[in-house]
Design an enzyme around this catalytic site. Structure first.
Site, PDB file in Angstrom:
ATOM      1  N   GLY A 253     -39.365  41.235   7.241  1.00 34.43           N
ATOM      2  CA  GLY A 253     -39.948  41.157   5.903  1.00 34.43           C
ATOM      3  C   GLY A 253     -41.329  41.764   5.891  1.00 34.43           C
ATOM      4  O   GLY A 253     -41.706  42.521   4.991  1.00 34.43           O
ATOM      5  N   ALA A 254     -42.096  41.435   6.918  1.00 35.39           N
ATOM      6  CA  ALA A 254     -43.450  41.949   7.069  1.00 35.39           C
ATOM      7  C   ALA A 254     -43.880  41.720   8.513  1.00 35.39           C
ATOM      8  O   ALA A 254     -43.247  40.947   9.224  1.00 35.39           O
ATOM      9  CB  ALA A 254     -44.405  41.228   6.134  1.00 35.39           C
ATOM     10  N   MET A 255     -44.920  42.407   8.936  1.00 35.20           N
ATOM     11  CA  MET A 255     -45.315  42.331  10.351  1.00 35.20           C
ATOM     12  C   MET A 255     -46.841  42.354  10.466  1.00 35.20           C
ATOM     13  O   MET A 255     -47.499  43.251   9.938  1.00 35.20           O
ATOM     14  CB  MET A 255     -44.689  43.520  11.099  1.00 35.20           C
ATOM     15  CG  MET A 255     -45.101  43.621  12.544  1.00 35.20           C
ATOM     16  SD  MET A 255     -44.547  42.171  13.486  1.00 35.20           S
ATOM     17  CE  MET A 255     -45.897  42.032  14.656  1.00 35.20           C
ATOM     18  N   ASN A 257     -49.243  43.236  12.447  1.00 33.10           N
ATOM     19  CA  ASN A 257     -50.040  44.104  13.323  1.00 33.10           C
ATOM     20  C   ASN A 257     -51.514  43.950  12.972  1.00 33.10           C
ATOM     21  O   ASN A 257     -51.895  43.993  11.810  1.00 33.10           O
ATOM     22  CB  ASN A 257     -49.664  45.570  13.116  1.00 33.10           C
ATOM     23  CG  ASN A 257     -48.181  45.769  13.077  1.00 33.10           C
ATOM     24  OD1 ASN A 257     -47.502  45.445  14.027  1.00 33.10           O
ATOM     25  ND2 ASN A 257     -47.668  46.262  11.962  1.00 33.10           N
ATOM     26  N   HIS A 289     -49.101  34.851   4.628  1.00 32.55           N
ATOM     27  CA  HIS A 289     -48.482  34.562   5.929  1.00 32.55           C
ATOM     28  C   HIS A 289     -48.985  35.554   6.987  1.00 32.55           C
ATOM     29  O   HIS A 289     -49.473  35.162   8.046  1.00 32.55           O
ATOM     30  CB  HIS A 289     -46.959  34.642   5.790  1.00 32.55           C
ATOM     31  CG  HIS A 289     -46.204  34.486   7.070  1.00 32.55           C
ATOM     32  ND1 HIS A 289     -45.443  33.380   7.358  1.00 32.55           N
ATOM     33  CD2 HIS A 289     -46.071  35.307   8.146  1.00 32.55           C
ATOM     34  CE1 HIS A 289     -44.894  33.522   8.551  1.00 32.55           C
ATOM     35  NE2 HIS A 289     -45.251  34.693   9.055  1.00 32.55           N
ATOM     36  N   GLU A 290     -48.886  36.828   6.669  1.00 36.17           N
ATOM     37  CA  GLU A 290     -49.289  37.842   7.659  1.00 36.17           C
ATOM     38  C   GLU A 290     -50.787  37.775   7.932  1.00 36.17           C
ATOM     39  O   GLU A 290     -51.233  37.993   9.063  1.00 36.17           O
ATOM     40  CB  GLU A 290     -48.889  39.245   7.195  1.00 36.17           C
ATOM     41  CG  GLU A 290     -47.382  39.431   6.936  1.00 36.17           C
ATOM     42  CD  GLU A 290     -46.481  38.919   8.033  1.00 36.17           C
ATOM     43  OE1 GLU A 290     -46.903  38.897   9.198  1.00 36.17           O
ATOM     44  OE2 GLU A 290     -45.336  38.521   7.718  1.00 36.17           O
ATOM     45  N   HIS A 293     -51.739  35.132  10.340  1.00 37.51           N
ATOM     46  CA  HIS A 293     -51.493  35.579  11.716  1.00 37.51           C
ATOM     47  C   HIS A 293     -52.667  36.360  12.298  1.00 37.51           C
ATOM     48  O   HIS A 293     -52.741  36.525  13.513  1.00 37.51           O
ATOM     49  CB  HIS A 293     -50.298  36.534  11.757  1.00 37.51           C
ATOM     50  CG  HIS A 293     -48.943  35.889  11.833  1.00 37.51           C
ATOM     51  ND1 HIS A 293     -48.640  34.858  12.679  1.00 37.51           N
ATOM     52  CD2 HIS A 293     -47.792  36.183  11.195  1.00 37.51           C
ATOM     53  CE1 HIS A 293     -47.350  34.549  12.545  1.00 37.51           C
ATOM     54  NE2 HIS A 293     -46.816  35.344  11.643  1.00 37.51           N
ATOM     55  N   GLU A 312     -45.374  31.388  14.348  1.00 35.50           N
ATOM     56  CA  GLU A 312     -44.640  31.459  13.088  1.00 35.50           C
ATOM     57  C   GLU A 312     -44.674  30.161  12.279  1.00 35.50           C
ATOM     58  O   GLU A 312     -44.800  30.209  11.054  1.00 35.50           O
ATOM     59  CB  GLU A 312     -43.202  31.912  13.341  1.00 35.50           C
ATOM     60  CG  GLU A 312     -43.092  33.318  13.929  1.00 35.50           C
ATOM     61  CD  GLU A 312     -43.767  34.404  13.076  1.00 35.50           C
ATOM     62  OE1 GLU A 312     -44.063  34.157  11.898  1.00 35.50           O
ATOM     63  OE2 GLU A 312     -44.021  35.496  13.611  1.00 35.50           O
TER      64      GLU A 312
HETATM   65  N1  BES Z   1     -43.980  38.326  13.031  1.00 39.10           N
HETATM   66  C1  BES Z   1     -43.069  38.278  11.950  1.00 39.10           C
HETATM   67  C2  BES Z   1     -42.160  39.471  11.863  1.00 39.10           C
HETATM   68  C3  BES Z   1     -41.178  39.638  12.968  1.00 39.10           C
HETATM   69  C4  BES Z   1     -40.281  38.677  13.247  1.00 39.10           C
HETATM   70  C5  BES Z   1     -41.099  40.802  13.689  1.00 39.10           C
HETATM   71  C6  BES Z   1     -39.369  38.850  14.266  1.00 39.10           C
HETATM   72  C7  BES Z   1     -40.191  40.987  14.694  1.00 39.10           C
HETATM   73  C8  BES Z   1     -39.317  40.001  14.990  1.00 39.10           C
HETATM   74  C9  BES Z   1     -43.789  38.159  10.615  1.00 39.10           C
HETATM   75  O1  BES Z   1     -45.008  37.514  10.661  1.00 39.10           O
HETATM   76  C10 BES Z   1     -42.912  37.338   9.739  1.00 39.10           C
HETATM   77  O2  BES Z   1     -42.842  36.153   9.947  1.00 39.10           O
HETATM   78  N2  BES Z   1     -42.236  37.967   8.801  1.00 39.10           N
HETATM   79  C11 BES Z   1     -41.288  37.305   7.948  1.00 39.10           C
HETATM   80  C12 BES Z   1     -41.777  37.255   6.549  1.00 39.10           C
HETATM   81  C13 BES Z   1     -42.653  36.077   6.402  1.00 39.10           C
HETATM   82  C14 BES Z   1     -43.518  36.137   5.217  1.00 39.10           C
HETATM   83  C15 BES Z   1     -41.893  34.788   6.391  1.00 39.10           C
HETATM   84  C16 BES Z   1     -40.012  38.086   8.000  1.00 39.10           C
HETATM   85  O3  BES Z   1     -40.047  39.209   8.441  1.00 39.10           O
HETATM   86  O4  BES Z   1     -38.984  37.537   7.606  1.00 39.10           O
HETATM   87 ZN    ZN Z   2     -44.864  35.443  10.840  1.00 37.54          ZN
END
Ligand code: BES
Ligand code: ZN
Length: 842
Positions: A253-255, A257, A289-290, A293, A312
């Site tokens: 969904g998002a990352m 970095n 959320h991001e 992090h 997370e």
């Molecule tokens: N760090 C994660 C993204 C991620 C998860 C990358 C697993 C690679 C493997 C990111 O912070 C995250 O939690 N993204 C969520 C969206 C969030 C707003 C709940 C996602 O990608 O579902």
């Molecule tokens: Zn996350």
């Protein structure tokens, strides 16, 4: 397979100097990575995947090396332990897998274009440069990038650009950080920027396929989230900038970095003038959320992936804490109650579910850890319990210490508990370990036995479950002082019920506010007392009551038929959370009725009864100045009225369609999906279908895309179903990142299920090749199990997936999903007659 060891034990990098020359034309890049670090042994290994290595030198001398692709490694010896400089010369492909360094595809004015971006979590940095690709292996990075650059293109990275020389972009040295957080991107981008109170530059970037105003909402939320966190954490944002970049192709969904957060377009960009409140709230929580992090995850990182929850779960809680602070009128915790809480309670009730903390070594298993309902939702719920026990003052004091102690380093769960215990004087770790290390959750039974009010806890299961005698330390949040603050025993007696009831002057209740991770089973006396005073409950407690009844029914502890009569009692609520819970129960009844039967007619009549007054009250079009509750409730009741085939509702939707035919995107976003779906279902034609599919291809508005998808997947025409499926593997129409939503839509449609299921089974290999290796893949299994409810489908599901039980990363999912379908099939068989009778009488 040889034993998996952490390469960091043998070599500890302090700095990476990474030079990449990327050629989009031939989908390839060449790289030279210079790593300085400390060799702890003479035989060392670096991570690499798909790298074609030409030479490796150590302190200037070429060395022999062996590729060990089974372990994503290249192995060689260094002449001496201690400080060494390693130079690796290599080239590698750009793949379309949305991992490593990859292109995103999009179109502007009919012209096909690309943005190159990166996705390195969990372990894909090794596809871009050799190194120690483990979260504990923190180092500083100097990045230099050259590419087939066109005039006007923008290059972004974790740190600001320092200089451009001979077409090479050099970036400032990063702070000490983990490899999975390194990121860069380039392409023809537009942007908007601003500055926080403390001087951090904040920016939002996207392709030029979007209108400039689509960047505004995110910019505002990002800026205010960073300001909030700097204050809440009492720790400054450690980098000069915070870029948010929307990528057209994105697997997660998002990352997060560090300094360059990447997003799916749908989770960053939106039309401020026509986007539903629900979607704005979702985007805001993703950004928050991001950005949470950037401290929790980036500044302090889990030592190893087993403590992924530390990243997370925490970010998942903080997204609500932050948005609640910066946008208090949204009451964003209600979203937590309607989305995270039910998903955690549902999934965590299946035997075989993972615990929040899980031991893990194999890279193929690491991605399978990201079980959203557990690591995110249950984990956040766990931390909400911590927050409620500690209060914000102690929480903030503890966090500040935690950041100070571990910044630019790593931590384990125990380090967080220690910091919080220090700040609060409370042994949080001991309480929380019962939630962290054990799968599942308890049902607390409250009953009057021999005149005494007694409580007992037992693990709650939906479907077959092995009772392992687990016990939890449960914050009870009762309204009776006689109940303990924390219930640690299997059973407690609170005293004489008649006397307690008299003293307290109100019905006995547990889990007020629904912030603890358990459900309550009141006996008949206690439940009736609560129902007799229903209006004394606030909206969240009403939601909790309905939700717990639903879960108890699914777990076979009460009859589903007894839940049905409750629905009408809640139907006039103006609260969106109550309506969310109400329609979750109501929609769950659909599985008990056969399509096109008399039973279905009765259920439709019930839906009509539930929704009619609300539809009349709210109308089809959003009114200026109406409450958030009304805005969020409208979609539930309109959807119910259309399911009921309410003639007036069907006609209104059709009229709205006709009136807006020339510009369907301009229909109010809150109701657009229902208008389009109604049209496809009840007034569908092949021309209409093609017109919508073309609009889907052309629009860059993610909400509009989602509405069209919901409409098209509901077609009842078998030929059109086939036409849809023929586009599943056509990335110019449906991007692989969006395919799951289409698959789910067609599978949930009675007229499409067979075709969608055949497609999945026939083209499983294609799916694996296309989205395999990232976490989306397993969720195709989850989605399928969420829908199937007949013995025939169960048998087919088993026949197809059981032979795949040994596939790394799929084992747990397949086992659990068989149980999920099995329990649903059994429930329907046992309760169908009674439920349908209750529906007919409601
Ligand atoms: N760090 C994660 C993204 C991620 C998860 C990358 C697993 C690679 C493997 C990111 O912070 C995250 O939690 N993204 C969520 C969206 C969030 C707003 C709940 C996602 O990608 O579902
Ligand atoms: Zn996350």
């Amino acid at each position: 397979m040889a034993e998996l060891t952490h390469f960091y034990e043998y070599f500890q990098p302090t700095n990476y100097n990474i030079y990449l020359d990327i050629n989009r034309g031939i989908k390839q890049f060449s790289g030279q990575t210079t790593i300085t670090g400390n060799a702890k042994a003479e035989k060392i290994a670096l991570h690499q995947k798909y790298l074609e290595i030409n030479t490796i030198t150590v302190d200037g001398a070429a060395v022999e090396f062996t590729m060990d692709n089974d372990h994503d490694a290249v192995r060689f010896s260094v002449p001496k332990t201690g400080e060494v400089t390693i130079v690796v010369d290599y080239k590698a492909p750009l793949t379309d897998s949305m991992m490593g360094i990859y292109p995103s595809h999009y179109e502007v004015n009919g012209e096909k274009k690309q943005i190159i971006g990166t996705q390195f979590e969990t372990n894909f940095a090794r596809q871009a440069f050799p190194g120690i690709d483990e979260p504990a292996a923190k180092a500083k990075f100097d990045l230099a990038i050259k590419f087939d650059e066109q005039p006007g293109e923008t290059v972004l990275a974790n740190m600001p650009e320092q200089k451009v020389e001979n077409g090479v972009h050099y970036f400032d040295t990063t702070v000490r950080m983990s490899t999975y957080l390194v990121a860069f991107a380039f392409g023809d981008l537009q942007s908007k920027t601003t500055t926080t109170k403390s001087g951090v530059k904040v920016g939002v970037f996207g392709t030029k396929a979007h209108q400039a105003k689509e960047l505004d909402f995110a910019l505002d939320i990002a800026k205010r989230s960073i300001e909030f966190y700097e204050d809440f954490y009492q720790t400054p944002y450690p980098l000069p900038h915070s870029w948010q970049l929307a990528l057209p192709d994105f697997s997660a969904g998002a990352m997060e970095n560090w300094g360059l957060v990447t997003y799916r377009e749908a989770y960053l960009l939106l039309d401020p003038d026509n986007t539903a409140l629900e979607m704005k709230q979702l985007v805001a929580t993703v950004i928050a959320h991001e950005l949470a992090h950037q401290w929790f995850g980036d500044l302090v990182t889990m030592q190893w992936w087993d403590d992924l929850w530390l990243n997370e779960s925490f970010a998942n809680m903080m997204e609500y804490v932050a948005i609640d602070a910066i946008q208090p009128d949204w009451h964003i915790w209600e979203l937590f109650q309607t989305s995270d809480v039910p998903s955690a309670l549902q999934r965590d009730a299946t035997d075989g579910v993972q615990s929040v903390h899980v031991a893990v070594e194999d890279p193929a298993e690491i991605d399978a850890l990201f079980d959203g309902a557990i690591v995110y939702a249950k984990g956040a719920r766990m931390l909400v319990m911590v927050r409620a026990l500690l209060g914000d003052d102690a929480l903030r004091k503890g966090l500040k210490k935690y950041f100070a102690a571990h910044q630019y380093g790593n931590a384990k769960g125990a380090d967080l508990w220690a910091a919080l215990a220090d700040a609060s004087g409370m042994n949080v770790g001991e309480i929380m370990n019962s939630w962290l290390e054990q799968p599942g959750y308890p049902v607390v039974t409250a009953a009057v036995e021999n005149g005494k009010l007694t409580l007992s806890q037992q693990q709650f299961f939906i479907g077959q479950g092995q009772d392992a005698g687990r016990k939890w330390q449960i914050p009870l949040n009762s309204n009776y002082a006689a109940a303990p603050k924390i219930m640690a025993d299997k059973q407690v007696t609170l005293g004489d019920y008649a006397q307690l009831r008299d003293e307290n002057g109100q019905p006995f209740r547990l889990n007020q506010g629904n912030n603890s991770h358990f459900i309550v089973k009141y006996d008949a006396t206690l439940l009736q007392d609560i129902l007799d005073h229903l209006s004394d409950l606030d909206a969240i407690d009403q939601l909790a009551l309905l939700q717990d009844q639903r879960l108890l029914a699914e777990g076979g502890q009460i009859s589903y038929a007894d839940v049905v009569p409750l629905l009408t009692r809640f139907a006039d609520s103006h609260s969106n959370v109550v309506n969310a819970a109400l329609y979750q129960v109501a929609n769950n009844l659909k599985k008990f009725v056969t399509p096109d039967s008399a039973e279905e007619k009765h259920l439709q009549a019930l839906f009509d009864k539930l929704s009619a007054a609300q539809v009349a009250r709210l109308g089809w079009t959003p009114q200026a100045g109406e409450s958030n509750d009304d805005q969020l409730t409208r979609p539930y009741v309109l959807s119910a009225a259309l399911y009921a085939k309410n003639a007036a509702a069907v006609a209104s939707a059709h009229d709205l369609f006709t009136a807006n035919k020339a510009d369907l995107a301009a229909l109010p976003a809150d109701i657009r999906m229902f208008v389009l779906r109604n049209e496809v279902k009840n007034y569908g034609s092949a021309e209409r279908f093609e017109q919508l599919l073309t609009a889907y291809r052309q629009t860059s508005d993610a909400s509009y895309k989602a509405d069209i998808r919901a409409a098209l997947t509901s077609t009842t025409d078998p030929e059109l179903v086939q036409r849809l499926i023929s586009h599943f593997e056509d990335a110019d129409t449906i991007k692989p990142q969006d395919l799951r939503g289409w698959y789910r839509g067609v599978l949930a449609n009675d007229a499409g299920q067979q075709a969608a299921w055949d497609w999945l089974r026939n083209d499983w290999q294609w799916l694996e090749d296309t989205v395999g290796g990232d976490m989306e893949f397993t969720t195709y299994i989850t989605v399928t199990a969420g829908i199937f409810h007949t013995p025939e489908r169960l048998a087919e599901f088993k026949a197809f997936f059981e032979p795949k039980l040994n596939t790394p990363g799929l084992t747990r999912e397949i086992k659990m999903d068989i149980k999920v379908i099995e329990s649903r099939v059994n429930l329907i068989e046992a309760e169908k007659a009674a439920v349908n009778q209750a529906i007919a009488q409601a």
